[in-house]
Design a protein around this motif. Sequence first.
Motif, PDB file in Angstrom:
ATOM      1  N   GLU A   1       6.669  12.580  -0.116  1.00 36.04           N
ATOM      2  CA  GLU A   1       6.171  11.495   0.934  1.00 36.04           C
ATOM      3  C   GLU A   1       6.700  11.840   2.220  1.00 36.04           C
ATOM      4  O   GLU A   1       6.005  11.585   3.202  1.00 36.04           O
TER       5      GLU A   1
ATOM      6  N   ARG B   1       1.442   4.132  -2.961  1.00 35.59           N
ATOM      7  CA  ARG B   1       0.987   5.683  -2.824  1.00 35.59           C
ATOM      8  C   ARG B   1       2.312   6.514  -3.246  1.00 35.59           C
ATOM      9  O   ARG B   1       2.034   7.701  -3.565  1.00 35.59           O
TER      10      ARG B   1
ATOM     11  N   SER C   1       0.773  -1.279   0.028  1.00 37.12           N
ATOM     12  CA  SER C   1      -0.117  -0.074  -0.023  1.00 37.12           C
ATOM     13  C   SER C   1       0.850   1.150  -0.107  1.00 37.12           C
ATOM     14  O   SER C   1       0.608   2.389  -0.543  1.00 37.12           O
TER      15      SER C   1
END
Length: 441
Positions: free
Chosen positions: A274, A249, A245
């Motif tokens: 991020e 992203r 996951s």
Amino acid sequence: MKLCVLGPVNTVTRNAGIIKDAFPELDVYEAAYDVYTEALDMIDQIQQEADMVLFPGKASYALCKRSRRQLIPWEYLPRHISSLHRTLLEVQRRFHCGICRISYDTLDSSLILTAYQEIGFRAEDLRLYVAEQRLLDPGYLDYLMEFHQNNYCRNGVSCCITGLTEIAGRLNQLKIPCAVTLPASTLVIDTVKRLQLRYQAQLNLESWIVVIMLEVSFAGNYSIMGEDDYGYLANRIKVLENIYSFSSRIDGVVVEDTPKSFLIFTTRKLIELETNHFQYLDLLDILNICRAENIAVGIGCGNTACESRSHARTAIEMAKKASSNCAYVVLEDGSVLKPLISRQESPADEIQIDRNLTLAAKRAGLSATTLFAILKHTRKSGLEEFTSRQLASLCGFSTRTMDRILQKLLSAGCCKVIGMYSENGCGRPSRVFQFTWSNLL
């Protein structure tokens, strides 16, 4: 590409016009200030809107570089001999005076002397006065005013040449001959070309491959005897789900190197976004929640995928030696950044203060950095009441800039006026402010 031309009100339009004529493909807009210290309050918003920033000179550039992280390419217009030659011609045309006895600021003595020698002057024929370059000194403008006034009134200089329009404005009010060292158009064009090259280089850098190397242990006790196979597998599936996951992203690709180690391939730009420019790594929080153990992360940046993987291996070896779960970053040149930590390791009250300050700053139309600086210095002073001048001195702003900030804070309900104060009981009284930090935090 969007270019912001940042500069004083009197000259920013001139520089922007030169750029628009020479580079019609650029989206050029102006950001003007009255005093160069105001650039510090403007640069955060500019970096969110523009792709590049052009500063008028080294003063505002150096101030922002000291206090702000550079997120997009910056350049400043350097003081060049061609600029000084243009200014000396202007002095002779406007004031009809000699150029051998002049008071200078924001220029190096060697550059000034070279400029004179190139047009045939000898050093022994000159009486030039050059101010110290205290670009980061809060009292720099006051120092320059005293310097030029003294040279004009006592040392008999015929004219003052400055790199700051703020100083030129003050000297003109005192009827002291003054000229500003505006850059020649060719210098503006060359600087923008250099800025474009830096922007393109940054785009190339952002597309380089980054390798994230991750090693983790799983909760449960996996064994051939099957004592806790279900717990182990359930935990491993949960951890894998979160790793994939996270990779999704950042548009990454996961490679399972071993049952307990993983590689994630992504780009420099995506991992910087991020991690908030390599400050925090939310993956550490995610894996902590799903009971992963002994988490070590190495992030490697490089010119090639092979170099990035090598740097990631170096980084993860440092993470393994750390006393807690963390991530290390090794950049393209081999330099190592401070370890990235979990956001949850920051005290909860500090996180809340950041959120509240951000909201308050947004209401006031200021940057959170500016509001935090005021909070920090007022608390450190131990005082509860301040005049604008006191606050300006504490925070390193000009009084004029602080007046504008306080007006915005008043409108947003972040402070209030509790009285008036006049030194020695004469002159125009100053307002006394009190901050309502308890309401903000």
